[in-house]
Design a protein around this motif. Structure first.
Motif, short mmCIF file in Angstrom:
data_model
loop_
_atom_site.label_atom_id
_atom_site.label_comp_id
_atom_site.label_asym_id
_atom_site.label_seq_id
_atom_site.Cartn_x
_atom_site.Cartn_y
_atom_site.Cartn_z
N ALA A 166 71.62 67.50 36.48
CA ALA A 166 70.33 67.67 35.62
C ALA A 166 69.07 67.94 35.66
CB ALA A 166 70.07 66.67 34.60
N LEU A 170 66.69 71.22 36.41
CA LEU A 170 64.99 70.48 36.74
C LEU A 170 64.20 70.98 37.46
CD1 LEU A 170 65.01 67.13 34.51
CD2 LEU A 170 64.52 69.25 33.54
N SER A 266 70.45 63.83 30.33
CA SER A 266 70.45 65.15 31.51
C SER A 266 71.02 65.53 30.41
CB SER A 266 71.98 64.05 32.54
OG SER A 266 70.96 63.14 33.17
N VAL A 269 69.53 68.04 29.10
CA VAL A 269 68.79 68.82 30.04
C VAL A 269 69.51 69.98 29.55
CG1 VAL A 269 68.24 69.69 32.40
CG2 VAL A 269 66.86 67.48 30.85
N LEU A 289 65.17 65.04 24.22
CA LEU A 289 65.20 64.26 25.36
C LEU A 289 64.57 63.11 25.10
CD1 LEU A 289 65.89 64.76 28.00
CD2 LEU A 289 64.63 67.12 28.11
#
Length: 455
Positions: A166, A170, A266, A269, A289
Motif C-alpha cells: 500500500a 501511495l 492497505s 488503497v 479508507l
C-alpha cells in the motif's frame, strides 16, 4: 509454567519433621473453626489450591487463576510458597522450607488468607472455600483451536507485506491519499452520517474482535464491552490473563486491533488504485479508507490507556503504569499546593507536626528504579494529554455538538420539508444517541467501580 504444584519439594514429608500431632490429627482439627468466621489456619493446616498459572517476569512471578481472571505479582519467595503449598506441604512445613532456603521468616498463615481472598484456594483443611462466579466471556463458543492461526508467526509478515504494498502504491499515486472531503461522498448529509456511523462501528467491532480472537488463541477468555475514556465513547476488550502468556503473544494481542486497521486500510488503497477516479465506488472506498485510518492517531493517546499504552506498559515492565502515574501526579499536585500554603506549613511546624507525619510520601519511591522513571515520565504525559483533551472538548467538541443538536431541533417541523426533517432526525438520533450512550456507559461503569471498591 501452567501448574503451581510442580515437583514436590520433599517427597519424604510423612517420614521426617512433621510433628506427631500433625500426623495423628485430622485436617479439621488442624484447621480449627470460629463460630461465625472463616477457618483458623494453624501450622498443621494443609490447603488445596485451584489450578493456577505461573510466569516469571524479571525479578517477580505472575501468579493467576484464569477461570476468574485474577492475577498477582509475587516475589520469588511468594511464588515458592505457592509451589510448596500446592505440593501438599502444611503451613508450618512451608515456613520451615522457606526459612531453610532463604534464611528469612515468613507468615504463611497470613499468606494463605491472602490467597483465599484472591480466590486461589479451593479448600483449607476439610473446609471448602466459597468460590466466586467466573466472569462471562464474549463468544464463549470460540475455542483456542479455532483461532490458533491468529498467533502464527507468519501472520505479522503478511500484514507487513500488505502494508508495504500500500505504501508503494501511495508513493506512486499520492492523489489516493484521503482527505476530509472524502467523507462527504454524497450531498445528502443524513446518508453521510448514517453510513459513516455504520462503517465506523463495524470497524470498531472488528478492531476489538481482533484483540479477542488473538487472546483466545492464547487461551485467554476475553470480554468486549462499552467504556469511556475521558470524553470518548469506546469499545474495549478485557483480556486479563494475557499477562501469563509469552511476550510475543502479549504484544500480538495488544497490537492486533491496530494491525487489523492497517490491513483494512492497505486493502482499500489497493482497491482504490484499481477503480476509476470520480465514480461512486471510488468515493465510497476513499471514505472507508479515511474511516479505517482515523482511529490510529487516537492510539497514540496513551494517557487514555489505548492499545499502545499496554505495549508501553509491557515494555517498561510496569505493573500499573496508569494507576501509579495518576498517584504520582496527584502527589506532585498536593506538594505544589502545599508549597504555596506557607502559613499552614508554619502552623504545622509550631504544632510539632513533622513532614513524615503527613500522608504525602512519594508513591513512586516504593517502585523499582526502572518503574519509577517510567511512571514519573508517564505522569507528565498523563497530565498534559488529559488537560489538552478536556480543553479541546470544551473549546471545540461541546460547542459543535450543541450547535448541531440545536440546528437539528430548529430543522424539525412541517415548514422544512421531508428532506429537512429527515436530516434533523438523523442528527438527533446519531449524535444525540452517542452522547446519551456515553452518559449511560459512564454512569454504569462508575457504579460498577464503586461497588467493587466497597466490596
Amino acid at each position: 509454567m501452567t501448574d503451581t504444584a510442580g515437583p514436590a519439594a520433599d517427597t519424604s514429608e510423612a517420614d521426617t519433621s512433621d510433628t506427631a500431632a500433625e500426623a495423628d490429627t485430622s485436617d479439621a482439627a488442624a484447621v480449627g473453626t470460629d463460630a461465625d468466621g472463616p477457618p483458623r489456619i494453624t501450622p498443621a493446616t494443609r490447603v488445596l489450591l485451584h489450578d493456577l498459572a505461573v510466569r516469571r517476569d524479571r525479578d517477580e512471578w505472575i501468579v493467576g487463576r484464569m477461570a476468574i481472571r485474577t492475577f498477582v505479582a509475587l516475589p520469588a519467595a511468594g511464588a515458592r510458597a505457592v509451589e510448596l503449598l500446592g505440593a501438599g506441604l502444611s503451613v508450618g512445613r512451608t515456613e520451615e522450607s522457606l526459612r531453610a532456603e532463604t534464611g528469612e521468616e515468613f507468615d504463611i498463615a497470613d499468606f494463605v488468607g491472602d490467597l483465599a481472598a484472591l480466590g486461589f484456594v479451593a479448600r483449607i483443611g476439610d473446609h471448602a472455600v466459597p468460590d466466586a462466579e467466573p466472569p462471562r466471556a464474549s463468544l464463549p463458543w470460540l475455542r483456542p483451536r479455532h483461532v490458533r492461526l491468529a498467533l502464527h508467526p507468519v501472520l505479522p509478515l503478511l500484514v507487513g507485506a500488505l502494508l508495504a504494498a500500500a505504501v508503494v502504491v501511495l508513493v506512486r499515486r499520492p492523489d489516493l491519499l484521503p482527505g476530509y472531503r472524502d467523507l462527504l461522498w454524497t450531498r445528502h448529509g443524513s446518508v453521510v452520517l448514517l453510513s459513516g456511523a455504520a462503517a465506523g462501528w463495524t470497524l470498531l467491532l472488528a478492531h476489538e474482535l481482533a484483540h479477542l480472537v488473538t487472546a483466545r488463541a492464547a487461551g485467554v477468555p476475553g470480554k468486549m464491552r462499552l467504556g469511556t475514556r475521558l470524553q470518548f465513547l469506546v469499545m474495549q476488550t478485557d483480556i486479563s490473563g494475557i499477562e501469563l502468556a509469552p511476550r510475543r503473544h502479549r504484544l500480538t494481542a495488544y497490537l492486533a486491533g491496530i494491525a487489523l486497521n492497517l490491513s483494512v486500510a492497505s486493502s482499500l488503497v489497493l482497491a482504490l488504485a484499481l477503480t476509476e477516479t470520480g465514480t461512486t465506488a471510488h468515493r465510497l472506498l476513499a471514505a472507508a479508507l479515511l474511516l479505517a485510518l482515523l482511529p490510529l492517531p487516537f492510539q497514540c493517546m496513551v494517557f487514555t490507556r489505548t492499545d499502545l499504552y499496554f505495549v508501553l506498559q509491557d515494555l517498561t515492565g510496569c505493573r500499573d503504569l496508569y494507576g501509579d502515574g495518576l498517584a504520582y501526579a496527584r502527589y506532585r499536585a498536593r506538594r505544589s499546593v502545599r508549597s504555596m500554603r506557607t502559613v499552614r506549613a508554619v502552623r504545622a511546624v509550631r504544632r510539632g507536626v513533622r513532614a513524615g507525619d503527613r500522608d504525602d510520601d512519594d508513591p513512586s519511591a516504593r517502585l523499582p528504579a526502572h518503574e519509577r522513571r517510567a511512571v514519573r515520565l508517564y505522569s507528565v504525559v498523563l497530565v498534559v494529554g488529559t488537560a489538552a483533551c478536556l480543553a479541546f472538548m470544551a473549546a471545540v467538541t461541546l460547542p459543535v455538538d450543541v450547535a448541531l443538536l440545536a440546528r437539528a431541533v430548529r430543522g424539525l417541523g412541517p415548514g422544512h420539508g421531508l428532506a429537512g426533517n429527515a436530516d434533523a432526525v438523523t442528527v438527533l438520533v446519531v449524535l444525540g444517541g452517542v452522547n446519551v450512550l456515553w452518559l449511560v456507559t459512564w454512569w454504569r461503569n462508575r457504579r460498577s467501580r464503586r461497588s467493587a471498591g466497597a466490596t
